[in-house]
Structure formats: C-alpha cells, structure tokens
Design an enzyme around this catalytic site. Sequence first.
Site, short mmCIF file in Angstrom:
data_model
loop_
_atom_site.label_atom_id
_atom_site.label_comp_id
_atom_site.label_asym_id
_atom_site.label_seq_id
_atom_site.Cartn_x
_atom_site.Cartn_y
_atom_site.Cartn_z
N VAL A 65 26.30 99.47 6.13
CA VAL A 65 25.25 98.73 6.85
C VAL A 65 25.63 98.42 8.29
CG1 VAL A 65 24.20 97.68 4.79
CG2 VAL A 65 26.05 96.47 6.00
N SER A 144 25.59 81.52 2.38
CA SER A 144 26.79 80.85 1.85
C SER A 144 26.73 79.39 2.24
CB SER A 144 28.05 81.47 2.46
OG SER A 144 29.20 80.72 2.12
N TYR A 157 34.03 83.31 9.94
CA TYR A 157 33.20 83.51 8.73
C TYR A 157 32.05 82.50 8.74
CZ TYR A 157 31.71 83.95 3.90
OH TYR A 157 30.95 84.13 2.76
N GLY A 188 28.26 78.56 -3.21
CA GLY A 188 29.59 77.99 -2.98
C GLY A 188 30.61 78.85 -3.69
N LEU A 189 31.65 78.22 -4.20
CA LEU A 189 32.78 78.95 -4.80
C LEU A 189 32.32 79.84 -5.95
CD1 LEU A 189 35.96 79.06 -4.56
CD2 LEU A 189 35.96 77.61 -6.59
N PHE A 194 35.62 88.57 -3.54
CA PHE A 194 35.52 87.92 -2.23
C PHE A 194 36.89 87.49 -1.69
CE2 PHE A 194 35.13 83.89 0.11
CZ PHE A 194 34.22 84.21 1.10
C1 8X3 Z 1 31.57 81.83 -0.13
C2 8X3 Z 1 31.72 80.37 -0.21
O1 8X3 Z 1 33.04 78.30 0.50
O2 8X3 Z 1 34.31 80.30 -0.06
O3 8X3 Z 1 30.84 82.22 0.97
O4 8X3 Z 1 33.11 80.17 2.00
S1 8X3 Z 1 33.10 79.79 0.61
#
Ligand code: 8X3
Length: 257
Positions: A65, A144, A157, A188-189, A194
């Site tokens: 992308v 997020s 981020y 969230g988490l 990731f």
């Molecule tokens: C994912 C959530 O809080 O780890 O985007 O940034 S966090």
Amino acid sequence: MNRLIGKRVLITGASAGIGEACARAFAAQGAHLLLSARRVERVQELGADLADHYGVEVHTAALDVTDSGAVTAYVDGLRTEDLLPDILVNNAGKAKGLDKFHEGSLEDFEDMIDTNVKGLLYMSRAILPHMVSKDAGHVIHIGSIAGRWVYPKGAVYNATKFAVWALNEGMNIDLAGTSVRVSSVDPGLTETEFSEVRFHGDSERAEKVYSDTKPLLAEDIADAVIYVANTPEHVDIINLVIMPTVQRHAMVLHRGE
Ligand code: 8X3
C-alpha cells in the site's frame, strides 16, 4: 440482521492478525473478499480456505500500500473487472521501534508514516470516488488508542494514528450529503504480530507486552468491525474505541492479580 451477505469487502494487510481475522469474520457472514498483502502466499492460502469453507468469492493480490502507483493500478484493475468493493477495511499498519523521539530511527519513522498514513490515504483516495459515484459504500479504518493518547517513546506511531483519526474525520466531513460512510475502529492492547514487528523480530520482548495480562485478540477487533459494517445505512459509527477490560487508557493496564 445480516446486511453483509453478498457484499464485496477489500481488506489490506490481510495476511495475519486483525486483517486475517476480519477476512474470516466477513467470509462467515457470506461476504465476498478482496484480500491484499505484501505476503501474497499467505493471503492465497487464507483465501482458498475461506472460499472452500464459506462458498464466497475470494480474489487475492500482492499489494504494497505504500506504492501509490501499485494502489492505483490495483484499483483500476478492480474497476475493469467489475470487482470494486462495497466496503474497504484499511487495516495495513504497523509500529516500528519504541524509542525516545530523539533516539529513534528515521527508517522506522518513514516506514510507519508510509504505511499507516500514506498507504491508508492512497487506498481511500483510489476507492472513494467510485463509492461517491455510486452513492454507497463504507470505509473502515483500523486506527488505535495510540491516536487518542500519546505515550512515552511512541511519538511517531502516535502521530501516524492521530493522522488516521484526522483523516477519518476529514473524510466524513467531506462526504457529508452522500451515503458513503467512514468509520474508525480503534483498538487498545491486542495480541498479534504487532509487537514482534515493533521490536524488529524480538519475540521474547514482544511476548512480555502481553504476558501476565489479558489482551484483546484479533477476533475481538474483527467482531467490532463486523458490528460497524453491519449497521443500517443511516448509521455511521465515526470512532469505536475498544480496549481489553484490563486496560482503561493507553497508560493504564492492569497486570497480574
Ligand atoms: C495498538 C495499541 O497502545 O499498543 O495500536 O499502541 S498500542
């Protein structure tokens, strides 16, 4: 009521995590899929499995992308083949590094900006004109909580996810008067690849992020995406913030007993 049967859904970053879970969840609702990712073998395998299991049409594509030319060519091809999506899930995104801003890597910064901001807007810019001309469609961003609260060592981020928040709101404003909806599901988490990506493949460090707590799973986010996508046409969920019960803020996470 299932409003997703027979709808065509394009999901970016569909090879793993939230993207893969969304692909499974939409297929289970009877939606046809356009699955894209850089790791095309993984989406081909997933697509074959879902087509077989749910009897839905699945098309897969290798797509980066961050390459605007590739995104335009991909969407032009979909138009030619009459495969334009009813729903676009802008899922492709990543965190790279967790560093104080003044110590972070420019390469990581650019990778996040290119994928999370530019990749997302390339996709939406290519697809939205078709939705507007049909006066129907739904773009769903995976945002997020990092786009709601800045946290230590997350500046870039966070900046990319604040950008997703702004793009989500901006697109909504500019689409006022049309029937095209734009939503953001803001997790969230969530336990996926990731953190391993964030820590450049350090799986031991990544595991610690989720240890001794009860994070969301990719399937929990897919459930939320299905809810947002399945609302009646007169309903537009602008932002849906979702955290595990052990977390109430980017900086407030309960671990242990
Ligand atoms: C994912 C959530 O809080 O780890 O985007 O940034 S966090």
